[in-house]
Design an enzyme around this catalytic site. Structure first.
Site, mmCIF file in Angstrom:
data_model
loop_
_atom_site.group_PDB
_atom_site.id
_atom_site.type_symbol
_atom_site.label_atom_id
_atom_site.label_comp_id
_atom_site.label_asym_id
_atom_site.label_seq_id
_atom_site.Cartn_x
_atom_site.Cartn_y
_atom_site.Cartn_z
ATOM 1 N N LYS A 53 0.828 -1.204 0.000
ATOM 2 C CA LYS A 53 0.000 0.000 0.000
ATOM 3 C C LYS A 53 0.865 1.257 0.000
ATOM 4 C CE LYS A 53 -3.901 -2.181 2.410
ATOM 5 N NZ LYS A 53 -4.682 -2.266 3.668
ATOM 6 N N GLN A 97 -4.523 -1.092 9.755
ATOM 7 C CA GLN A 97 -4.586 -2.421 9.148
ATOM 8 C C GLN A 97 -5.248 -3.430 10.077
ATOM 9 O OE1 GLN A 97 -3.645 -3.168 5.992
ATOM 10 N NE2 GLN A 97 -4.295 -5.285 6.256
ATOM 11 N N ASP A 120 -10.352 3.693 4.373
ATOM 12 C CA ASP A 120 -10.884 2.332 4.325
ATOM 13 C C ASP A 120 -12.400 2.333 4.153
ATOM 14 O OD1 ASP A 120 -9.034 0.285 4.278
ATOM 15 O OD2 ASP A 120 -8.747 0.245 6.448
#
Length: 295
Positions: A53, A97, A120
């Site tokens: 990422k 995460q 997200d």
């Protein structure tokens, strides 16, 4: 034989669009978009994913950095880190995460992230907006990355109008994939069924599906006998198995047999995964614009 939906190629198109827009932003004298990815602990797969990422962020011109925290971190420790990132005006997108250690309250962490920086798309305000919006893809907003990527792949096959009226089955009901995926398909005027691990006689639903999105987390669960001939199959599953003595990644769909029945199918790997990361870059740019940075 089914058409293979090339997630890598579609992801590169999205990354190219983001890269072009970031170049325009920087050339205009506005600040560089910033992304922070927070990871707790040392799970190898999560660390590899986080590095990807950050690397892709830098490739498209975004200031992508990883914040690594020890497995011993507490909920309060992590809340303090999130608060610092929320207050940092040079950072426009943040994600923590998952999964987090069991002792950390993941719900509190997700709710603590500034909704305008929630790349997200998991904050209740962003999920609520998605569920209530008649056209979420036509409005600027932060949508969970994997469902957003899945919709891009579906539109690459059918076009936006081609989804209208299709019979879609989503297998999986998580807040990360299943529920937002169903909301996006409904907004695209599909007729949507959400199935899951407790669904009775699953084949009764899947055999009539024009579109199937498999996100149940069971390797090769969906065989050819689940599929209507010519259906489009989006396989979100990422399962590591030992096959013929070798470790490999497979999806929730048994690719070989299903590809001989379906009309189009995503591979694993190389399908949904690259689009998830590309969608994160798109969301970071959306967050930047929503915050009106330098405008």
């Amino acid at each position: 034989m089914a058409m293979i939906i090339d997630g890598k190629a579609e992801a590169e198109r999205v990354r190219g669009e983001v890269r072009s827009r970031v170049e325009q932003i920087v050339a205009s004298g506005r600040p560089t978009p910033g992304l922070r990815v927070v990871i707790v602990g040392d799970h190898p797969a999560s660390r590899a994913y986080v590095r990807t990422k950050a690397r892709v962020a830098r490739e498209v011109g975004i200031d992508g950095q990883v914040i690594e925290l020890p497995h011993s971190v507490t909920t309060d420790d992590l809340l303090a880190v999130v608060a610092d990132i929320n207050a940092d005006r040079s950072v426009h997108g943040v994600l923590v995460q998952l999964p987090l250690p069991s002792k950390v309250d993941a719900g509190r962490i997700q709710r603590a992230i500034d909704p305008t920086k929630d790349v997200d798309g998991f904050h209740p305000l962003n999920l609520g907006r998605l569920a209530s919006s008649p056209q979420p893809l036509a409005e600027p907003g932060l949508i969970p990355c994997t469902p957003l990527g899945c919709m891009h792949l579906l539109e690459s096959v059918h076009g936006r109008d081609g989804l209208r009226g299709a019979n879609a089955v989503v297998i999986g009901r998580s807040n990360i994939v299943g529920k937002p995926m169903a909301a996006l398909l409904l907004a695209a005027d599909c007729t949507v069924t959400v199935a899951h691990s407790k669904t009775r006689n699953l084949k009764r639903f899947t055999k009539s599906a024009d579109i199937m999105v498999a996100a149940i987390g069971r390797p090769r669960m969906i065989g050819a006998d689940y599929i209507r001939s010519g259906a489009t199959i989006i396989d979100v599953g990422m399962n590591r198995i030992v096959d013929d003595g070798e470790s490999r990644l497979v999806g929730d769909v048994f690719f070989g047999p299903v590809s001989r029945v379906a009309g189009a199918i995503t591979p694993v790997p190389g399908g949904v995964g690259p689009m998830t990361v590309a969608s994160l870059m798109r969301n970071t740019l959306t967050a930047y614009e929503l915050q009106g940075v330098g405008g």
